[in-house]
Write an enzyme that holds these catalytic residues in place. Sequence first.
Site, PDB file in Angstrom:
ATOM      1  N   TYR B 292       0.824  -1.214   0.000  1.00  0.00           N
ATOM      2  CA  TYR B 292       0.000   0.000   0.000  1.00  0.00           C
ATOM      3  C   TYR B 292       0.856   1.262   0.000  1.00  0.00           C
ATOM      4  CZ  TYR B 292      -4.067   2.730   1.819  1.00  0.00           C
ATOM      5  OH  TYR B 292      -5.088   3.609   2.030  1.00  0.00           O
ATOM      6  N   TYR B 343      -6.654   4.477  -6.103  1.00  0.00           N
ATOM      7  CA  TYR B 343      -6.665   4.469  -4.651  1.00  0.00           C
ATOM      8  C   TYR B 343      -8.038   3.982  -4.203  1.00  0.00           C
ATOM      9  CZ  TYR B 343      -6.260   6.216   0.154  1.00  0.00           C
ATOM     10  OH  TYR B 343      -6.220   6.334   1.515  1.00  0.00           O
TER      11      TYR B 343
END
Lengths: 148, 393
Positions: B292, B343
């Site tokens: 991430y 995202y």
Amino acid sequence: MSQVNKSYLPEGLPIPAAEPLDEPFWSGLRKNKIRVQRCKACSNWQWGPEWVCHKCHSFDIGWEEIEGKGRIFSWTRMWHPVHPALNGHGAYITVLVEIPHAGNIRMIGNLLGDPMQKVEIGAMVEASFEHHEASDPPFSLLHWKCAA
Amino acid sequence: MGVRTLRGKVAVAGIGETTYYKHGKAPDAEFKLALQAILAAAQDAGIDPREIDGFASYSNDRNDPSRIAAALGTRELRFSNMQWGGGGGGGGAAVGNAAAAVATGLADCVVVFRALAQGQFARFGQGPQTKTISGNKAYEAPYGMMSPGQQYAMKVMRFMHEHGVKQEALRAIALASYHHAQANPRAVMHGRPLDEATYDASRWIVEPFHLFDCCMENDGAAALILVSAERAKDLKQKPTYVLASAGGSHHRCGAPSHNDPIYATSNFTTVAPHLYDMAGISARDVDVLQCYENFTGGVLMSLVEHGFFPAEAANDFLKPENLFAKGGKLPLNTSGGNLAECYMHGLELQIEAVRQLRGQSTSQVADVDVSMVVAGPMVTPVSSCIFGSEATL
Ligand SMILES: [Zn+2]
């Protein structure tokens, strides 16, 4: 310790509103005092404030005034405006200051002076109080500047 | 009690996602996006969506499972789960929570989902515009510290200082994501390649993060459907087994006003050992990694804390070619990740990890048996999970 008149950042950012948990800190800044939590039972320093001592679980936590000196633990120069009050303002520096004489607690503030200055982790800094008298309600912030 | 583990008991049977949009550009309501992703995942798995009896999400997802269950007419609701706190750090834990529910019989068919429509709702990267502020935020906002990037920049600055990590190491992480996005037509940054000079010339957001070190903000939704390993064998797709999930953070990680005792950390120092213990593997066994990128500096620290290299070797290891799907030592963020695909609060990374095991990635790594995901570094709690092929069981 010193006092500054012109504020480091423009007016219009959210202003601190004390809560029962941290009222002694904010009211201390109004009087050029840095007050942080210290456990009455075990003398543990604690920052930010909490209702209980994380070492001994006592709820009997006092507030102790500390000398406004510390060293830069980390820092950053902020460029992108994250609030309308910062539009067009340009870069500014935020520092995380470690206070060796208060159990190495860390406090956040801006680093006064040239926003393009070279910043050294480990450098000694001194506290500086910024009073916003015209604000409603009035409040004070804790800043830092490199020690002479 | 016997060995307590999730290893091999549960599998991802289906994955689904909507089109990914720039923030505020989704033509649909957030709830509709969530439904679309869940239905797509059910179709991918080859199950009737009415079979779904559990829901797991994170970061206070606004789309309530009872409403979804009613909208889809699921037969019954048995598991309605929210991972507390941590923003995108909850992605791996949500998979773990769902897997735990299936493994223990709390539910049979659990969907992990996340939906975001930031045109309909507020954005992440702007500070509060209230007149006053109190509590922890009062120690930050009046000093111009309001966004996640600002809050985490000082952790990364300290880490780079302690270990002599150079800006080029962060740049390599950004270049890898953009490189892989060019092969992925779903990626928001498809057709927008990034080179070293463009990265170097890009503006600072907050030092040490240039523009390209920061994630996008996007609209869309993603979902994964988990069922028991036995059930998954009878379904449409090649099963992707959950080998491990771990979440949490170290002693006093959440101490107020940046008083976390370790501080210069992605918060995986205690989590990663639990993860590898459950999976029964080590970092050496990981074939492909999705990590991430809220900010590249978080990836840097996560890779160190998950044992891929020591901090002192970061400058040597973090070269773009080491991170590419083709021939890289550690293929990283092979769909383009949060920087360049979308995202979707990291759930798109879980989906990409599954694709790699199925052989369906647009930047496919050869012979993948172990596919790992790291969720939301630097927040608390963080989480990671590891998926494996049948050969790993
Ligand atoms: Zn105490």
